[in-house]
Design a protein around this motif. Sequence first.
Motif, PDB file in Angstrom:
ATOM      1  N   GLY A  36       0.875  -1.070   0.066  1.00 19.87           N
ATOM      2  CA  GLY A  36      -0.088   0.049   0.052  1.00 19.87           C
ATOM      3  C   GLY A  36       0.702   1.339  -0.118  1.00 19.87           C
ATOM      4  N   VAL A  37       2.116   1.255  -0.432  1.00 17.18           N
ATOM      5  CA  VAL A  37       2.891   2.390  -0.508  1.00 17.18           C
ATOM      6  C   VAL A  37       3.251   2.680  -1.884  1.00 17.18           C
ATOM      7  N   LYS A  38       3.409   3.937  -2.517  1.00  8.98           N
ATOM      8  CA  LYS A  38       4.102   4.081  -3.669  1.00  8.98           C
ATOM      9  C   LYS A  38       5.255   3.873  -3.792  1.00  8.98           C
ATOM     10  N   VAL A  39       5.676   2.782  -4.869  1.00  9.65           N
ATOM     11  CA  VAL A  39       7.265   2.464  -5.374  1.00  9.65           C
ATOM     12  C   VAL A  39       7.258   2.696  -6.708  1.00  9.65           C
ATOM     13  N   THR A  40       8.341   3.417  -7.053  1.00 11.24           N
ATOM     14  CA  THR A  40       8.605   3.423  -8.309  1.00 11.24           C
ATOM     15  C   THR A  40       9.720   2.605  -8.723  1.00 11.24           C
ATOM     16  N   TYR A  41       9.734   2.013  -9.963  1.00  8.01           N
ATOM     17  CA  TYR A  41      10.829   0.911 -10.171  1.00  8.01           C
ATOM     18  C   TYR A  41      11.351   1.309 -11.473  1.00  8.01           C
ATOM     19  N   LEU A  42      12.720   1.518 -11.659  1.00  8.29           N
ATOM     20  CA  LEU A  42      13.650   1.861 -12.703  1.00  8.29           C
ATOM     21  C   LEU A  42      14.422   0.233 -13.176  1.00  8.29           C
ATOM     22  N   VAL A  43      14.062   0.189 -14.441  1.00  6.18           N
ATOM     23  CA  VAL A  43      14.629  -0.794 -15.098  1.00  6.18           C
ATOM     24  C   VAL A  43      15.684  -0.316 -15.817  1.00  6.18           C
ATOM     25  N   GLU A  44      16.923  -0.965 -15.705  1.00  6.37           N
ATOM     26  CA  GLU A  44      18.090  -0.666 -16.543  1.00  6.37           C
ATOM     27  C   GLU A  44      19.024  -1.601 -16.943  1.00  6.37           C
ATOM     28  N   ILE A  45      19.639  -1.578 -18.318  1.00  9.18           N
ATOM     29  CA  ILE A  45      20.581  -2.601 -18.651  1.00  9.18           C
ATOM     30  C   ILE A  45      22.068  -1.913 -18.722  1.00  9.18           C
ATOM     31  N   ALA A  46      23.028  -2.861 -18.747  1.00  8.88           N
ATOM     32  CA  ALA A  46      24.201  -2.384 -19.080  1.00  8.88           C
ATOM     33  C   ALA A  46      25.029  -3.538 -19.661  1.00  8.88           C
ATOM     34  N   PRO A  61      18.713   3.060 -19.135  1.00 14.25           N
ATOM     35  CA  PRO A  61      17.306   2.895 -18.818  1.00 14.25           C
ATOM     36  C   PRO A  61      16.317   2.275 -19.747  1.00 14.25           C
ATOM     37  N   LEU A  62      15.597   1.293 -19.450  1.00 12.01           N
ATOM     38  CA  LEU A  62      14.585   0.622 -20.266  1.00 12.01           C
ATOM     39  C   LEU A  62      13.101   1.265 -20.148  1.00 12.01           C
ATOM     40  N   GLY A  63      12.969   1.780 -18.906  1.00  9.44           N
ATOM     41  CA  GLY A  63      11.796   2.276 -18.460  1.00  9.44           C
ATOM     42  C   GLY A  63      11.733   2.418 -16.996  1.00  9.44           C
ATOM     43  N   THR A  64      10.353   2.683 -16.491  1.00  4.82           N
ATOM     44  CA  THR A  64       9.871   3.081 -15.219  1.00  4.82           C
ATOM     45  C   THR A  64       8.469   2.635 -14.993  1.00  4.82           C
ATOM     46  N   VAL A  65       8.259   2.037 -14.090  1.00  3.81           N
ATOM     47  CA  VAL A  65       6.618   1.864 -13.679  1.00  3.81           C
ATOM     48  C   VAL A  65       6.406   2.123 -12.219  1.00  3.81           C
ATOM     49  N   GLU A  66       5.176   2.485 -11.812  1.00  2.00           N
ATOM     50  CA  GLU A  66       4.804   2.517 -10.254  1.00  2.00           C
ATOM     51  C   GLU A  66       3.837   1.629 -10.041  1.00  2.00           C
ATOM     52  N   ASN A  67       4.272   1.025  -8.866  1.00  2.00           N
ATOM     53  CA  ASN A  67       3.474  -0.213  -8.201  1.00  2.00           C
ATOM     54  C   ASN A  67       2.992  -1.268  -9.245  1.00  2.00           C
ATOM     55  N   ALA A  68       3.895  -1.484  -9.716  1.00  3.12           N
ATOM     56  CA  ALA A  68       3.612  -2.665 -10.920  1.00  3.12           C
ATOM     57  C   ALA A  68       5.089  -3.377 -10.718  1.00  3.12           C
ATOM     58  N   ASP A  97      26.025 -10.753 -23.992  1.00  7.54           N
ATOM     59  CA  ASP A  97      25.986 -10.775 -22.698  1.00  7.54           C
ATOM     60  C   ASP A  97      25.369  -9.426 -22.278  1.00  7.54           C
ATOM     61  N   ILE A  98      24.170  -9.220 -21.654  1.00  7.05           N
ATOM     62  CA  ILE A  98      23.768  -7.906 -21.067  1.00  7.05           C
ATOM     63  C   ILE A  98      23.365  -8.093 -19.613  1.00  7.05           C
ATOM     64  N   LYS A  99      23.673  -7.042 -18.756  1.00 10.75           N
ATOM     65  CA  LYS A  99      23.025  -7.225 -17.437  1.00 10.75           C
ATOM     66  C   LYS A  99      22.001  -6.145 -17.395  1.00 10.75           C
ATOM     67  N   ILE A 100      21.206  -6.923 -16.328  1.00 12.99           N
ATOM     68  CA  ILE A 100      19.752  -5.958 -16.057  1.00 12.99           C
ATOM     69  C   ILE A 100      19.659  -6.239 -14.531  1.00 12.99           C
ATOM     70  N   ARG A 101      19.027  -4.694 -14.340  1.00 10.64           N
ATOM     71  CA  ARG A 101      18.672  -4.486 -12.816  1.00 10.64           C
ATOM     72  C   ARG A 101      17.411  -3.828 -12.761  1.00 10.64           C
ATOM     73  N   VAL A 102      16.757  -3.837 -11.410  1.00  9.28           N
ATOM     74  CA  VAL A 102      15.780  -3.150 -11.094  1.00  9.28           C
ATOM     75  C   VAL A 102      15.852  -2.401  -9.777  1.00  9.28           C
ATOM     76  N   THR A 103      15.504  -0.936  -9.632  1.00  9.99           N
ATOM     77  CA  THR A 103      15.723  -0.061  -8.530  1.00  9.99           C
ATOM     78  C   THR A 103      14.459   0.217  -8.049  1.00  9.99           C
ATOM     79  N   ALA A 104      14.155  -0.148  -6.977  1.00 12.64           N
ATOM     80  CA  ALA A 104      12.870   0.272  -6.316  1.00 12.64           C
ATOM     81  C   ALA A 104      13.098   1.325  -5.225  1.00 12.64           C
ATOM     82  N   THR A 105      12.165   2.412  -5.345  1.00 13.00           N
ATOM     83  CA  THR A 105      12.278   3.833  -4.703  1.00 13.00           C
ATOM     84  C   THR A 105      11.151   4.189  -3.952  1.00 13.00           C
TER      85      THR A 105
END
Length: 450
Positions: free
Chosen positions: A179-189, A198-205, A231-239
């Motif tokens: 029940g809290v707003k979370v912004t997720y940033l998806v990135e690759i390197a 950045p690949l994109g951002t979503v909220e509460n998903a 080879d590609i690295k991917i990560r997700v950051t939650a704020t």
Amino acid sequence: MKNIFKLLSMLLLPLLLVNACREDADRNWTSPEPSFKLYDTTLGSNVLYPTMESNPFILNWDDAVSGSGSYTVVLSSTADFKNKVELGKSDTNTLKTSIGALNKAMLKAGLNPYSSQTAFVRVERGTEVSNMVSFAVTTYPADGPMITNPAAGSTLVLDKNNPDAVATTIKWNDYTKYGVKVTYLVEIAGASGEVYFPLGTVENANSLAVSNVAMDQAVLKAGAVANVASDIKIRVTATSSSIGGTIVKVSDVVTFKVTPYQLESFLYVPGAYQGWNPETAVAIRSATTNGIYIGYINFTDANSEFKVNPARNWDNSYGSTGGNNITYNSGGNLVAPNTGYQKLTVDLNAMTYALTAYSWGIIGSASPGGWDSDTDMVFNSTTQKWEIASIALSVGEIKFRLNNDWGTNFGDDGNNGTLEAGAANIPITEAGNYKITFDEENLLWTKTKL
């Protein structure tokens, strides 16, 4: 009659004693009588947050009357302790741990982040237990998102014939349900890269669908080679934000293989500025092959003429029909009225072209011109970067500036190779000759001491 009652009493008494023992055993299992005292404790704040992780959390209790061995401090989200987790062990009557350990134990016990709930604590040694202490507390998430798709080592081949179709959906597990707003940033390197795109951002998903074209552009920026599995690295950051402040959690990196396609395309601009040689002409680029091409040319003379060719030869070309209009395989030469670097935009959809003065330079106390004048950069159409092959820098600071004006300038707040508009000056800590590159598209820069 008295004998009958006496006989019945003798028969019922063992049953009553057995039942009483059973009830007593059941009561001890759920909520036993305390045999030593755990003292109440207080938290510095009933709302926990990551900056408190190293703060101490201390519990004290009386020594048990009997028994031996270590004490175990347990924690539960319910007063009956049916589902309990261990907070720590101690050979004395004191447990010293941290707020971070307490927070993790409470999460493990079932307390949800971001909501005030009651935690129950007691101390156990063998069959002996202390009294129960409870307190209201708001926990914070201790772990970052966990990527569930793509799987490590999996492969993805991008489809150039369906650029807008979904190539893959990035998925992860996390705490959006609380029940809290979370912004997720998806990135690759790239596999060996430290700069993430950045690949994109979503909220509460917990997922992000990525098209073939978006993934293709990103992995090519990250250093992948067209038509080669890289080879590609991917990560997700939650704020997220709470009473305790902003919380940022980063997932573990997952590495998988992606085969991109060559999305970009080029036109070539032979002209008087370079001796009318298509083989050495400046290339102008369309990043997505959408018919719009952009490049940068240094015209040394006013009213310099040029053509635009689809290949490095004279088999076909675009000429001028007057004004800013072009035509295929006919028309006259195009003309650049002014000298210096010009941004050339060719739109094959509208069959037009445009020229705009455009140059990047380095300015600052470390540069040859100080803060008074720019040292101009040269556009390399092969690497699609602005660069200076060799510049003498002194100890001081520099910035990148467009068209010798402060209206558009870039600095590097972290001095880590990534640029932001209007950011801090870039420190130069060692004097010497350097090669400098500036990637305007990806806002990256490098310096290499020669």
